[in-house]
Design an enzyme around this catalytic site. Structure first.
Site, short mmCIF file in Angstrom:
data_model
loop_
_atom_site.label_atom_id
_atom_site.label_comp_id
_atom_site.label_asym_id
_atom_site.label_seq_id
_atom_site.Cartn_x
_atom_site.Cartn_y
_atom_site.Cartn_z
N HIS A 418 0.82 -1.21 0.00
CA HIS A 418 0.00 0.00 0.00
C HIS A 418 0.87 1.27 0.00
O HIS A 418 0.33 2.37 -0.22
CB HIS A 418 -0.93 0.01 1.22
N ASP A 422 -2.27 2.12 -4.62
CA ASP A 422 -3.51 2.52 -3.96
C ASP A 422 -4.60 1.48 -4.20
O ASP A 422 -4.49 0.62 -5.08
CB ASP A 422 -3.97 3.89 -4.46
#
Length: 446
Positions: A418, A422
């Site tokens: 992450h 995204d």
């Protein structure tokens, strides 16, 4: 030019006949080689001038017979890759005195990534083993010595000694009755029996309570270097990456129909079985081209993008998990992918994967479905930033066009870093794989 005395000796008639030209040449050779002729061979030289025993003595001084070259070579541990500096001796295939062929493995060394076979550079006999099993050796360290060109001699000798040892084995058995007969006079006295019978009943009850009838032992086994390194990398991945997993499900009906329709023709034409991995690899390549950030990795404060797709495929081998790499999957067909997968899988099972075949990789696919997994969260293979997890195919009821139908369904999971990817890119990527697998014709349009 010959001295006058030798010229006269050569040209003097013998039985009123001139010497042949060969005799003159032999005399010239003897004259040129005169410093090498000893007094003991003077008679032979004089006879050579007269034509008796012509040139054998000269040949023995000027020429020699060629023999088979024998050379003892010390074989060292090669460097499998730049990142590997040492390994551990896992197995010694040959003993001292054993005959070995060219490129035949003598010692197996296990490194952090793969096993390295240290082979003989030529046919010969092993003269020395310089390492022991379990020993850690550095790259370039001497491993064994081999006598190139020699023939095996010590090995048969050992084999001949084996029957002698086998024949001597019964001797201790014959002596056993004597030893067994010795303690016979020391039988326990009758007076001791009541003492043993008078033991507390509580002790007997304790013995019965602890006896379970099964083994409760423990066995300790040393971890292989490959297993240790895999554990370190997986834990490092968990500690460094901000891993998040998203899930989806795929209806496998169309892909299974396509496979059942063409698998026999492909097997007959290309001698390869058509599976599901080729479709998922091709679908992942299409999705990676559309979402290049999933195909990238972080290098410090920079993002490195790839304009190619190299997919690492997780394969279970006898020595642990390995990830051989399929290169340029975006340019490969289903059949080409299946052929390369079959070749790499066989090498992994046989332990013959080279370091170069596991280096690199921009994305990883792990197929736990072959073991019946329903769902799981795969761990990223650093420095990559995402991994796709495939799972088992099970019939489940789903809603299709307003009706409840039974379809073969597979859960898929995408674990991503992450820090770089995204949620939008991750979910879009996984949905692209879903649409490509559910309708394989979509992949033909890219």
């Amino acid at each position: 030019r010959l001295p006058p005395a030798q010229v006269s000796a050569v040209t003097a008639p013998q039985d009123n006949a001139m010497l042949s030209r060969a005799a003159v040449l032999r005399a010239c050779v003897l004259s040129l080689r005169q410093p090498l002729v000893t007094a003991a061979s003077a008679t032979s030289r004089r006879q050579a001038v007269g034509g008796v025993r012509p040139i054998a003595a000269v040949q023995s001084r000027l020429f020699h017979r060629s023999v088979t070259a024998r050379e003892e070579v010390t074989v060292t541990l090669p460097r499998p890759a730049e990142s590997i500096s040492e390994g551990e001796v896992s197995k010694i295939e040959k003993a001292v005195g054993d005959a070995v062929g060219q490129d035949e493995a003598v010692v197996i060394v296990e490194t952090d990534k793969t096993s390295v076979s240290v082979s003989s550079p030529g046919a010969g006999v092993v003269t020395a083993i310089l390492v022991a099993e379990g020993e850690t050796v550095q790259v370039g360290a001497p491993i064994f010595k081999v006598n190139i060109g020699a023939t095996g001699g010590a090995a048969p000798k050992k084999a001949a000694e084996a029957p002698k040892k086998a024949a001597e084995a019964p001797k201790p058995a014959a002596e056993a009755p004597k030893k067994a007969a010795a303690p016979a006079p020391e039988a326990p006295k009758k007076a001791d029996a009541p003492k043993e019978a008078a033991k507390p009943k509580a002790e007997a009850a304790t013995t019965v309570a602890t006896s379970t009838g099964g083994s409760r032992g423990e066995t300790r086994e040393k971890m292989s270097r490959m297993r240790i390194r895999t554990a370190e990398r997986l834990k490092e991945s968990q500690n460094v990456a901000a891993m998040l997993t998203t899930f989806n499900e795929i209806d496998m009906s169309n892909l299974m129909d396509m496979r059942n329709t063409y698998k026999d023709d492909i097997l007959k034409k290309y001698d390869v079985k058509l599976g599901f991995m080729s479709a998922f690899c091709k679908a992942a390549a299409c999705a990676l081209k559309e979402q290049p950030v999933v195909n990238a990795y972080m290098d410090g404060k920079e993002i490195v993008y790839h304009d190619y797709v190299d997919i690492s495929v997780a394969v279970a081998s006898p020595k642990g998990l390995v990830v051989p790499v399929l290169r340029n999957v975006e340019t490969m067909s289903f059949v080409q992918i299946e052929k390369e997968l079959a070749s790499l899988s066989k090498k992994a099972r046989d332990g013959n994967l080279a370091i170069e075949e596991m280096d690199g990789g921009t994305f990883t696919i792990s197929n736990g479905g072959v073991f019946g997994s329903l769902m799981g969260t795969p761990i990223i293979n650093p420095p990559q930033t995402a991994i796709l997890g495939m799972h088992g195919i099970f019939d489940r009821p789903i809603a299709h066009k307003g009706q409840v139908v039974i379809r073969p369904m597979m859960y898929v999971a995408l674990t991503y870093d992450h820090r770089l990817i995204d949620g939008r890119e991750a979910v879009t990527f996984l949905r692209r794989i879903k649409s490509a697998v559910e309708d394989p014709r979509n992949m033909l349009l890219d």
